[in-house]
Design a protein around this motif. Structure first.
Motif, PDB file in Angstrom:
ATOM      1  N   GLN B 115      45.286  35.991  37.573  1.00 18.47           N
ATOM      2  CA  GLN B 115      44.324  37.275  38.045  1.00 18.47           C
ATOM      3  C   GLN B 115      43.177  36.457  39.060  1.00 18.47           C
ATOM      4  O   GLN B 115      42.423  37.204  39.577  1.00 18.47           O
ATOM      5  CB  GLN B 115      43.641  37.840  36.621  1.00 18.47           C
ATOM      6  N   GLY B 116      43.002  35.253  38.820  1.00 23.47           N
ATOM      7  CA  GLY B 116      42.296  34.544  39.670  1.00 23.47           C
ATOM      8  C   GLY B 116      42.706  33.684  40.740  1.00 23.47           C
ATOM      9  O   GLY B 116      41.767  32.753  41.408  1.00 23.47           O
ATOM     10  N   THR B 327      45.050  41.271  41.483  1.00 24.43           N
ATOM     11  CA  THR B 327      43.760  41.670  41.827  1.00 24.43           C
ATOM     12  C   THR B 327      43.695  43.084  42.315  1.00 24.43           C
ATOM     13  O   THR B 327      44.199  43.188  43.624  1.00 24.43           O
ATOM     14  CB  THR B 327      42.691  40.943  42.395  1.00 24.43           C
ATOM     15  N   GLN B 332      40.363  44.096  34.070  1.00 20.18           N
ATOM     16  CA  GLN B 332      39.163  43.804  35.277  1.00 20.18           C
ATOM     17  C   GLN B 332      38.524  45.079  35.314  1.00 20.18           C
ATOM     18  O   GLN B 332      39.237  46.253  34.828  1.00 20.18           O
ATOM     19  CB  GLN B 332      39.889  43.267  36.431  1.00 20.18           C
TER      20      GLN B 332
END
Lengths: 338, 446
Positions: B115-116, B327, B332
């Motif tokens: 996710q990052g 993303t 999130q």
């Protein structure tokens, strides 16, 4: 050819091989000695190639199992503590058929004996890897014994059985799932043909309503910890706060506050930089910058709501939010709302 | 001002006591007239238009107006950290175990925080881990590789030997066969780290396995398979078919410019491009050439795919074409309405990714995303696409197509053929639902 002639020929061949190899990459690697090969060549193939001579009885196996295996796998191989059970789920009917029926019907637990289609696999694995905390500590005979006992616990061998490198082929024929595997070239061959097909439709690809059949449950949100702490502090998104109060008193980090602001829906009325119904958070931060008493006042204001400081519109009381969480949000806010 | 710790347990969305879900949607879509009713219900007096009036214009951003310490003080010297570390603000991106997945952590998995991550290369410290019997930090001076079996000259190589051979560096993804395995039936985990995080991609450096097989004079007539075996307690062993072994399989020591990390097999591992991660044997100690597959534990009891008829498919090596939006993704929240660069990863064990399409309405309509170079065979490919979030609900999906023309399937299509008990090879299209508050959730569509 005499023995000497043969030996000489073999030597010559060896030499030729060595020379050929050396030609290509001189000085790289050396011949493996027979003892070295024997030390590492431990694999046993499905046709039992590689199986060393030896034997072990069910009762020897039981003794070993209880001493060296039961603590993790349970006395009857039934334990689910460190790994799914080894024994269970097979029937006499499966033994006849060579296929385990419960693999068709149930979607729950699959035990080792339900899945096992090659006895060589069990033998090989125990020898190379078990006991888990002391791998490769069993002798060859001990591996035979404990394998025999596992099969005995699974009702595949009588209590007086001695398993050895000869009769193991016969015992193979009793495995309940011996016909339970099949090749699938679609995923093994480099150019295998896929079994599942989709088409690259671009427009109006769904007929009728979209149906959500499964969704991450609201009441399980915290199973994987606080997702706010698993995402970057800047960027287009933040992690959802799934564990409130994850930060301890005094350690409340600004990121927790930011995440709580999103979590509590404050942004319905406050943009970070733009006004919605109430002032933007940056605006608020700006107004109270350097104001020592602002923190406490704002906590009360958020709790009780009200109007007048920014206009005539009132903020509704945010009374259901814990004090600590409001404090975290105000900490973030008064730090510049970043 | 900080006092007692906040209450434990989960948060409730405060405004839900006050605003209904429909009203939240109204606010986000710009319709504010609902407020009159809502505020009256809450007993507050208000004038809807008044919010816009009467506040001082701020002078500017304090981050600009008030010089921060780093702009007017001296920083740290060189070599302060002999081996550099990420910023203290990046600690949230870490590999993590999925609670309840396995029972003991030395026979378990940690997932990479997709996710990052940016681009296609996984930072070495964030590469996913899968160990069967824990990991060791092996002294490379005592590590040996033996090549034996159907070869003319069984040989032993030291690391010194191997690193003198002609080496190559190539970028490849590695994906555990069980990646997304928890999602065959229902939604089981919240974020892309746990749905897809048994996936990493590195530039590997090593010697082609073919060089070693040739060096030992493997039996070209009879040899059909090789066995690769690790030096750890598990001595994990896997069969590699000869056509792959002679094609692009590597015996690797390098990973993204440095040596392999111990967790990833230091000092030597097999790299089997396009094939499930379990074949990439770590701490590689032995290659045996043979004429039949070896039926090891990881080929008989595990890494087989149970079909609806109760028979399991064996030796299913290829990781088929797959993609996922990283993303925004599950767990999130979007910051605000407006512009987003929706981004994700695509890959195929059969070669290059040719195209990725993205849908924002649950697969009804699709747009083609931009592929970011380089686009390499059996390597992650990054894709991007612009999206304006208007505050409305959305369901995001990505669908990759590889150079063989294979199209990543929908969950439904996969289940129709393979049922729901396969564990491995789940390459279905992933759906992320964005709700009206901007929160993203893992969902399955029917």
């Amino acid at each position: 050819m005499s023995i000497w002639a043969r030996l000489a020929a073999a030597c010559l061949m060896l030499l030729a091989g060595a020379v050929a190899a050396q030609d290509r990459y001189p000085g790289i690697g050396r011949a493996a000695t027979p003892a070295e090969i024997a030390a590492w060549d431990i694999d046993v193939r499905a046709d039992f190639t590689g199986l060393p001579k030896g034997q072990g009885t069910v009762s020897q196996g039981q003794e070993l199992w209880e001493k060296k295996c039961a603590s993790c796998h349970g006395y009857f191989g039934e334990s689910n503590e460190v790994f799914p059970p080894i024994i269970g789920g097979t029937t006499a009917d499966d033994v006849k058929r060579g296929r385990v029926r419960s693999l068709i019907e149930s979607s729950d637990q699959r035990t080792t004996l339900m899945k096992l289609s090659h006895l060589s696999t069990l033998w090989d694995y125990i020898r190379r890897a078990m006991p888990w905390n002391e791998p490769k500590s069993l002798t060859v005979d001990e591996v035979y014994a404990v394998t025999a006992y596992i099969l005995n616990m699974g009702d595949l061998l009588p209590g007086d059985f001695t398993l050895n490198d000869q009769n193991i082929r016969e015992v193979q024929k009793r495995l309940p799932n011996r016909d339970g595997l099949r090749p699938f070239p679609g995923l093994s061959d480099v150019r295998g043909k896929p079994d599942v097909r989709n088409t690259p439709c671009m427009k109006d690809c769904v007929k009728g309503e979209l149906k959500i059949v499964s969704s991450y449950p609201e009441n399980a949100k915290d199973t994987h910890g606080n997702l706010a702490d698993q995402n970057r502090l800047v960027g287009p998104v933040r992690g959802v706060v799934t564990v409130a109060g994850a930060a301890k008193a005094g350690e409340v980090s600004a990121s927790v506050g930011a995440a709580l602001v999103r979590k509590n829906g404050c942004q319905l009325c406050h943009g970070i930089t733009s006004r919605v119904v109430g002032p933007s958070f940056r605006e608020i931060a700006q107004r109270y910058a350097g104001d020592v008493g602002a923190g406490a006042r704002l906590v009360t204001k958020v709790k009780t709501g009200g109007s007048g400081n920014w206009g005539n519109v009132a903020m509704p009381p945010q009374s259901s939010i814990a004090d600590g969480d409001i404090q975290s949000m105000m900490l973030w806010l008064l730090n510049g709302a970043r | 001002m900080m006092a007692k710790p906040a209450h434990a347990g989960r948060l409730r969305r405060a405004p839900e006591n006050f605003l209904t879900r429909e009203q939240i949607v109204d606010v986000q879509s710009g319709r504010r007239d609902f407020l009159r009713k809502a505020f009256v219900a809450a007993g507050a007096s208000l004038s809807v238009q008044a919010w816009a009036q009467g506040s001082a214009q701020p002078k500017g951003d304090p981050a600009i107006l008030e010089l921060p310490a780093h702009s007017h003080t001296l920083g740290l010297p060189v070599a302060e950290r002999g081996y550099g570390l990420p910023s203290q603000y990046e600690r949230n991106l870490a590999r993590r175990e999925s609670p309840g997945l396995t029972r003991v952590s030395a026979a378990s998995v940690s997932f990479a925080p997709l996710q990052g991550l940016f681009g296609i290369i996984t930072p070495n410290g964030l590469h996913f881990e899968r160990h069967h019997q824990g990991w060791h930090d092996i002294d490379p001076a005592t590590h040996r590789l033996m090549v034996m079996g159907m070869v003319k000259n069984p040989k032993v190589y030291t690391m010194d030997d191997l690193m003198r051979l002609p080496s190559v560096s190539r970028m490849h993804f590695i994906e555990c066969g069980a990646n997304t395995g928890m999602e065959w039936g229902n939604v089981a985990v919240p974020t892309v780290q746990y749905t897809h995080g048994m996936l990493s991609c590195s530039e590997f450096t090593g010697v082609p396995l073919k060089v070693l097989l040739d060096d030992c004079g493997f039996d070209r007539k009879r040899a059909r398979f090789v066995l690769a075996e690790g030096a750890d307690g598990a001595s994990l062993a896997r069969t590699i078919p000869m056509d792959r072994a002679l094609d692009d399989v590597m015996v690797a020591w390098g990973m993204n410019g440095e040596m392999l990390r111990p967790e990833n097999g230091y000092p030597l591992r097999l790299v089997v491009p396009g094939v499930q991660g379990v074949s990439w044997v770590k701490w590689l100690r032995r290659i045996e050439v043979g004429d039949q597959p070896f039926a090891t534990r990881e080929e008989v009891l595990h890494y087989v795919d149970l079909m609806p008829d109760g028979v399991a498919r064996q030796y299913t090596w290829t990781q088929e074409c797959k993609s996922v939006i990283t993303t925004p993704s599950g767990g999130q929240t979007l910051l605000d309405r407006g512009q987003y660069n929706v981004t994700g990863l695509a890959w195929s064990g059969r070669g290059k990714v040719r195209r990725v399409d993205v849908s924002f309405d649950g697969g009804r309509n699709w747009r083609t995303a931009r592929l970011q170079g380089p686009v390499l065979g059996k390597c992650l490919t990054r894709f991007n696409i612009d999206w304006t979030w208007n505050g409305g609900p959305a369901i995001l999906q990505s669908r990759a197509i590889d150079e063989t023309g294979y199209v990543q399937p929908q969950k439904r299509q996969l289940r129709e053929v393979r049922g729901t008990r396969s564990i491995y090879h789940n390459n279905a299209i992933q759906s992320w639902q964005v709700d009206a508050t901007g929160e993203v959730r893992n969902v399955h569509l029917g």
